[in-house]
Design an enzyme around this catalytic site. Sequence first.
Site, PDB file in Angstrom:
ATOM      1  N   LYS A 125       0.860  -1.184   0.000  1.00  0.00           N
ATOM      2  CA  LYS A 125       0.000   0.000   0.000  1.00  0.00           C
ATOM      3  C   LYS A 125       0.892   1.228   0.000  1.00  0.00           C
ATOM      4  O   LYS A 125       1.669   1.455   0.925  1.00  0.00           O
ATOM      5  CB  LYS A 125      -0.929   0.051   1.211  1.00  0.00           C
ATOM      6  CG  LYS A 125      -1.895   1.252   1.136  1.00  0.00           C
ATOM      7  CD  LYS A 125      -2.661   1.443   2.425  1.00  0.00           C
ATOM      8  CE  LYS A 125      -1.866   2.177   3.490  1.00  0.00           C
ATOM      9  NZ  LYS A 125      -1.733   3.644   3.240  1.00  0.00           N
ATOM     10  N   ASP A 148      -2.966   4.337  -2.502  1.00  0.00           N
ATOM     11  CA  ASP A 148      -3.873   4.932  -1.512  1.00  0.00           C
ATOM     12  C   ASP A 148      -3.696   6.453  -1.478  1.00  0.00           C
ATOM     13  O   ASP A 148      -3.120   7.000  -0.541  1.00  0.00           O
ATOM     14  CB  ASP A 148      -3.577   4.303  -0.147  1.00  0.00           C
ATOM     15  CG  ASP A 148      -4.442   4.863   0.968  1.00  0.00           C
ATOM     16  OD1 ASP A 148      -5.569   5.295   0.674  1.00  0.00           O
ATOM     17  OD2 ASP A 148      -3.978   4.859   2.126  1.00  0.00           O
ATOM     18  N   LYS A 185      -6.460   8.566  -2.177  1.00  0.00           N
ATOM     19  CA  LYS A 185      -7.760   9.133  -1.769  1.00  0.00           C
ATOM     20  C   LYS A 185      -8.132  10.375  -2.579  1.00  0.00           C
ATOM     21  O   LYS A 185      -8.364  11.452  -2.029  1.00  0.00           O
ATOM     22  CB  LYS A 185      -7.743   9.467  -0.272  1.00  0.00           C
ATOM     23  CG  LYS A 185      -7.435   8.282   0.646  1.00  0.00           C
ATOM     24  CD  LYS A 185      -7.490   8.718   2.106  1.00  0.00           C
ATOM     25  CE  LYS A 185      -7.167   7.574   3.052  1.00  0.00           C
ATOM     26  NZ  LYS A 185      -5.736   7.197   3.030  1.00  0.00           N
ATOM     27  N   ASP A 212     -11.641  15.568  -5.765  1.00  0.00           N
ATOM     28  CA  ASP A 212     -11.514  16.788  -6.548  1.00  0.00           C
ATOM     29  C   ASP A 212     -12.707  16.865  -7.489  1.00  0.00           C
ATOM     30  O   ASP A 212     -13.637  16.058  -7.382  1.00  0.00           O
ATOM     31  CB  ASP A 212     -10.181  16.770  -7.323  1.00  0.00           C
ATOM     32  CG  ASP A 212      -9.572  18.161  -7.474  1.00  0.00           C
ATOM     33  OD1 ASP A 212     -10.302  19.078  -7.915  1.00  0.00           O
ATOM     34  OD2 ASP A 212      -8.378  18.328  -7.173  1.00  0.00           O
ATOM     35  N   THR A 251     -10.588   5.834   9.524  1.00  0.00           N
ATOM     36  CA  THR A 251     -10.639   5.014  10.739  1.00  0.00           C
ATOM     37  C   THR A 251     -10.128   5.753  11.976  1.00  0.00           C
ATOM     38  O   THR A 251     -10.311   5.281  13.097  1.00  0.00           O
ATOM     39  CB  THR A 251      -9.844   3.707  10.573  1.00  0.00           C
ATOM     40  OG1 THR A 251      -8.508   4.024  10.196  1.00  0.00           O
ATOM     41  CG2 THR A 251     -10.480   2.813   9.530  1.00  0.00           C
ATOM     42  N   ARG A 311       2.346  -0.994  10.976  1.00  0.00           N
ATOM     43  CA  ARG A 311       3.384  -1.119  11.994  1.00  0.00           C
ATOM     44  C   ARG A 311       3.650  -2.527  12.516  1.00  0.00           C
ATOM     45  O   ARG A 311       4.808  -2.866  12.781  1.00  0.00           O
ATOM     46  CB  ARG A 311       3.070  -0.170  13.157  1.00  0.00           C
ATOM     47  CG  ARG A 311       3.443   1.267  12.845  1.00  0.00           C
ATOM     48  CD  ARG A 311       2.864   2.247  13.832  1.00  0.00           C
ATOM     49  NE  ARG A 311       1.707   2.920  13.252  1.00  0.00           N
ATOM     50  CZ  ARG A 311       1.071   3.923  13.827  1.00  0.00           C
ATOM     51  NH1 ARG A 311       1.446   4.353  15.012  1.00  0.00           N
ATOM     52  NH2 ARG A 311       0.049   4.493  13.230  1.00  0.00           N
TER      53      ARG A 311
END
Length: 231
Positions: free
Chosen positions: A33, A60, A62, A65, A119, A210
């Site tokens: 990602k 990713d 996002k 526009d 999230t 992580r």
Amino acid sequence: MALPKIYVALDCQTQEAADNLVSQLPAGKVGLKVGKELFTAIGPDWVKKQVEQGFSVFLDLKFHDIPNTVAKAVTSAAKIGVDIVNVHASGGTEMMSAARDALKQFDKPPLLIAVTVLTSMSDSDLNEIGIQATAEQQVLKLAKLAQQAGLNGVVCSAQEARMLKHDLGTSFKLVTPGIRPANSATGDQKRVMTPEAAIEAGVDYMVIGRPITQAADPTASVAEILTSIGE
């Protein structure tokens, strides 16, 4: 070929760090990602190289526009060869539909996924920006908009997965960050779940950062997580 169930969040700031991490990951078994931080630092050529080396990539960025700009952006992403690209559902039906239509020119277009509620956001965070709905209510509202616009699925927290699969059908794909093995800290994600529980809830693709990227042995961490979900 089926996409991997796990995408490793490459939250790196330099190409050296990204290359070091990717060298410890098994192409074909996990995807990558690539978010705003890394993409802004090292750009599309590096991403294209990972695709050529056999990695599935979730870009990713996002996009949010005007419709024409987003349509061109997802077209550029598809030309790189990524397998998943995302847009903000809050950009509205016209924007999402423009992105969907732009990808029709490709024989194997990437999955077009909508971001619903980040999230990291709680009900009070939504209230602060003028949204009176709970996070769960807003996720469902935006997910329905995305489905109506012809998108392939949404990014959501694992807690919303059962509701979305029930209301929108099993073919509507769910991409879920905030996945943490049982022994991991939750970090800045407020709505988290273990990989096993996420799969059971109906999540299609999990984003894990992580617990893999900051592990002493990322290769072993990946293997352990894959085993936990029967891969």
